[in-house]
Design a protein around this motif. Structure first.
Motif, PDB file in Angstrom:
ATOM      1  N   ARG A 265       0.812  -1.227   0.000  1.00 37.10           N
ATOM      2  CA  ARG A 265       0.000   0.000   0.000  1.00 37.10           C
ATOM      3  C   ARG A 265       0.842   1.272   0.000  1.00 37.10           C
ATOM      4  O   ARG A 265       0.299   2.382   0.041  1.00 37.10           O
ATOM      5  N   GLN A 328      -7.583  12.347  13.507  1.00 37.44           N
ATOM      6  CA  GLN A 328      -8.175  11.352  12.633  1.00 37.44           C
ATOM      7  C   GLN A 328      -9.579  11.012  13.110  1.00 37.44           C
ATOM      8  O   GLN A 328      -9.782  10.711  14.291  1.00 37.44           O
ATOM      9  N   GLU A 334     -14.464   1.078   9.518  1.00 39.02           N
ATOM     10  CA  GLU A 334     -13.346   1.066   8.578  1.00 39.02           C
ATOM     11  C   GLU A 334     -12.532  -0.230   8.709  1.00 39.02           C
ATOM     12  O   GLU A 334     -12.464  -0.825   9.784  1.00 39.02           O
ATOM     13  N   ASP A 338      -7.612   0.376   5.235  1.00 36.83           N
ATOM     14  CA  ASP A 338      -8.126   1.662   4.736  1.00 36.83           C
ATOM     15  C   ASP A 338      -7.775   2.786   5.701  1.00 36.83           C
ATOM     16  O   ASP A 338      -7.343   3.872   5.283  1.00 36.83           O
ATOM     17  N   LEU A 339      -7.964   2.534   6.997  1.00 40.19           N
ATOM     18  CA  LEU A 339      -7.660   3.562   7.988  1.00 40.19           C
ATOM     19  C   LEU A 339      -6.159   3.814   8.066  1.00 40.19           C
ATOM     20  O   LEU A 339      -5.714   4.968   8.168  1.00 40.19           O
ATOM     21  N   THR A 341      -3.942   3.494   5.697  1.00 37.31           N
ATOM     22  CA  THR A 341      -3.531   4.267   4.517  1.00 37.31           C
ATOM     23  C   THR A 341      -3.913   5.729   4.674  1.00 37.31           C
ATOM     24  O   THR A 341      -3.116   6.637   4.383  1.00 37.31           O
ATOM     25  N   LYS A 342      -5.129   5.983   5.147  1.00 36.70           N
ATOM     26  CA  LYS A 342      -5.592   7.355   5.359  1.00 36.70           C
ATOM     27  C   LYS A 342      -4.707   8.079   6.381  1.00 36.70           C
ATOM     28  O   LYS A 342      -4.292   9.231   6.165  1.00 36.70           O
ATOM     29  N   ILE A 343      -4.405   7.410   7.475  1.00 36.01           N
ATOM     30  CA  ILE A 343      -3.580   8.002   8.530  1.00 36.01           C
ATOM     31  C   ILE A 343      -2.189   8.328   8.014  1.00 36.01           C
ATOM     32  O   ILE A 343      -1.668   9.429   8.223  1.00 36.01           O
ATOM     33  N   MET A 345      -1.134   8.703   4.897  1.00 34.71           N
ATOM     34  CA  MET A 345      -1.115   9.718   3.842  1.00 34.71           C
ATOM     35  C   MET A 345      -1.318  11.124   4.406  1.00 34.71           C
ATOM     36  O   MET A 345      -0.779  12.090   3.873  1.00 34.71           O
ATOM     37  N   THR A 346      -2.082  11.237   5.494  1.00 32.94           N
ATOM     38  CA  THR A 346      -2.227  12.536   6.161  1.00 32.94           C
ATOM     39  C   THR A 346      -0.872  13.021   6.654  1.00 32.94           C
ATOM     40  O   THR A 346      -0.505  14.191   6.480  1.00 32.94           O
ATOM     41  N   ASN A 349       1.458  13.881   3.550  1.00 36.48           N
ATOM     42  CA  ASN A 349       1.121  15.175   2.951  1.00 36.48           C
ATOM     43  C   ASN A 349       1.607  16.331   3.813  1.00 36.48           C
ATOM     44  O   ASN A 349       2.113  17.333   3.290  1.00 36.48           O
TER      45      ASN A 349
END
Length: 471
Positions: A265, A328, A334, A338-339, A341-343, A345-346, A349
């Motif tokens: 991922r 978050q 979730e 998925d969670l 990856t979201k964490i 990527m935050t 960024n």
């Protein structure tokens, strides 16, 4: 103590902003770093002493004292004081046994190993709790200590305890590496520290640039956002606090699958561990089938050495980490991946937008104000987030040197019972197996509470790995 210490000219330098904050934090109980090593081969004490002296000679940072000038209220490092201080304090078997008997008599401590009990004991010895008065009397405070505990059955525990102002996680890892090399047969190391400056002086030009309006906007955003964050249930908000540790372990196969899932991922291990922490916490706050969004604070710590100007090697000792504070939202339905990856990527960024540099002063200021005014935090708990984690895990493989020394096990982490998260994750992959030391403030949280949380985290991780295998 073996070889005579190398003589350098003493220097004094004022602490940078981040170092100043760590002095405040350590005085309150957060940032006492401990490296505890269990050895099953009788240690060569003269060799130990010689290795410690070599570390101090190679790293003037380790040969420093913390001094506060009472007339100016300025705090400085005295680098290379005339008399090097480090010595190996040896605790005999009788005194060690008495200490262990006292410590294991406490609730939920009886099942812990001597290594674990001694580590927690050392993390709660605070030589820096009253810097102002003590340093004015002594001329300065030493910044690291070495203790050797003698256990029954031909075992020993060596503990190095350091002040966070001179020791971030990278420093701790390099320190342990250099110590093992210096203790090995013919080990020379050869690492020489070149710099001794605060992180602020090495941040690339323009990376911290922010308008006054932007500073104000971000400060308000961080402050307001903190009021909306959900915390792990507090057990005791009034009693004196100490740091305790629980360990999350996974075998080689489980660890391989977890790391492979992260790699597929494009995320790092910290994302998966934080996601498991959030899902485990969230599951304890909702009824089955009732999905309700809650927001949790997450702090990432990343080593800035590669991004500084000039860049620093891992063997430049000091504190060169920076924090990225995020929040978050979790609903509970979730999937872990998925969670995770979201964490991650935050965080990625934020890092790409230089938040680790541009927000450094803001976060230091807010941290300082929270230390001075605990009532600004929920229940005066000094909790600034649910969880903190490092961007990268420590990856280590056993070596011939470790086998020669009889090194059985070791744990490295830092205290967090002053200001900080409810859970501080210190993850290591050792010989292909995950060993994550999770530090928490007690009795704000209980050992039973944290053990239950870790059990849920492991179930969440293992279930996600099973689903991964079926995909």
């Amino acid at each position: 103590m073996g070889d005579a210490p190398t003589n350098f000219e003493s220097q004094t330098r004022l602490l940078g902003g981040t170092e100043q904050n760590w002095c405040k934090a350590v005085a309150g109980g957060t940032g006492i770093t401990a490296l505890a090593l269990q050895i099953s081969k009788e240690p060569n004490v003269p060799q130990f002493k010689k290795a410690l002296q070599k570390l101090q000679n190679d790293h003037p940072t380790l040969n420093s004292m913390l001094h506060k000038n009472p007339s100016t209220c300025s705090t400085s490092f005295i680098i290379n004081p005339p008399i090097p201080h480090i010595r190996l304090n040896i605790i005999n078997q009788l005194k060690t046994s008495e200490l262990l008997k006292t410590l294991t008599s406490r609730s939920f401590n009886a099942s812990l190993s001597p290594l674990h009990v001694i580590l927690e004991h050392e993390m709660n010895i605070n030589e820096w709790s009253d810097v102002a008065s003590r340093s004015s009397c002594m001329g300065g405070l030493h910044l690291w200590f070495a203790n050797l505990y003698t256990l029954p059955d031909q075992k020993w525990v060596l503990v190095l305890r350091l002040h966070a102002g001179i020791c971030d996680r990278t420093t701790a890892v390099s320190l342990l590496k250099e110590l093992k090399e210096a203790m090995g047969e013919g080990g020379t190391g050869g690492y020489k520290e070149k710099r001794n400056v605060g992180i602020e002086e090495l941040v690339p030009v323009g990376k911290t640039k922010k308008t006054l309006w932007a500073h104000g906007k971000d400060m308000v955003a961080y402050s307001v956002n903190s009021l909306t964050l959900t915390n792990l249930k507090f057990k005791d908000v009034k009693s004196p606090r100490r740091s305790e540790v629980v360990r999350l372990k996974m075998n080689t196969q489980e660890t391989d699958l977890l790391l492979a899932g992260c790699k597929i991922r494009g995320i790092k291990l910290c994302g998966a561990l934080i996601a498991a922490t959030l899902l485990a916490t969230h599951s304890s706050k909702r009824r089955p089938g009732n999905y309700h969004r809650k927001k949790y604070g997450v702090v990432f710590l990343n080593d800035c050495r590669p991004y500084l100007q000039p860049s620093l090697s891992a063997h430049e000792f000091g504190f060169y980490h920076s924090a990225i504070s995020t929040s978050q939202e979790v609903k509970g339905e979730e999937t872990l991946w998925d969670l995770a990856t979201k964490i991650y990527m935050t965080f990625e960024n934020s890092k790409n937008n230089n938040k680790h540099f541009s927000d450094m002063a803001d976060l230091n200021f807010l941290m300082s104000k929270a230390i001075e005014n605990p009532s600004l935090t929920p229940s005066s708990s000094l909790r600034t987030s649910l969880v903190s984690a490092f961007e990268d895990p420590i990856i280590e493989c056993s070596s011939d040197i470790e086998r020669d020394l009889g090194l059985d096990d070791y744990i490295g982490c830092a205290s967090a019972h002053g200001i900080g998260p409810s859970i501080g994750l210190f993850d290591t992959v050792r010989d292909g197996q995950l060993d994550c030391a999770c530090v928490y403030p007690a009795p704000l949280h209980s050992r039973e509470q944290m053990q239950e949380l870790l059990a849920k985290m492991k179930v969440i991780l293992l279930e996600s790995l099973k689903m991964e295998g079926k995909a």
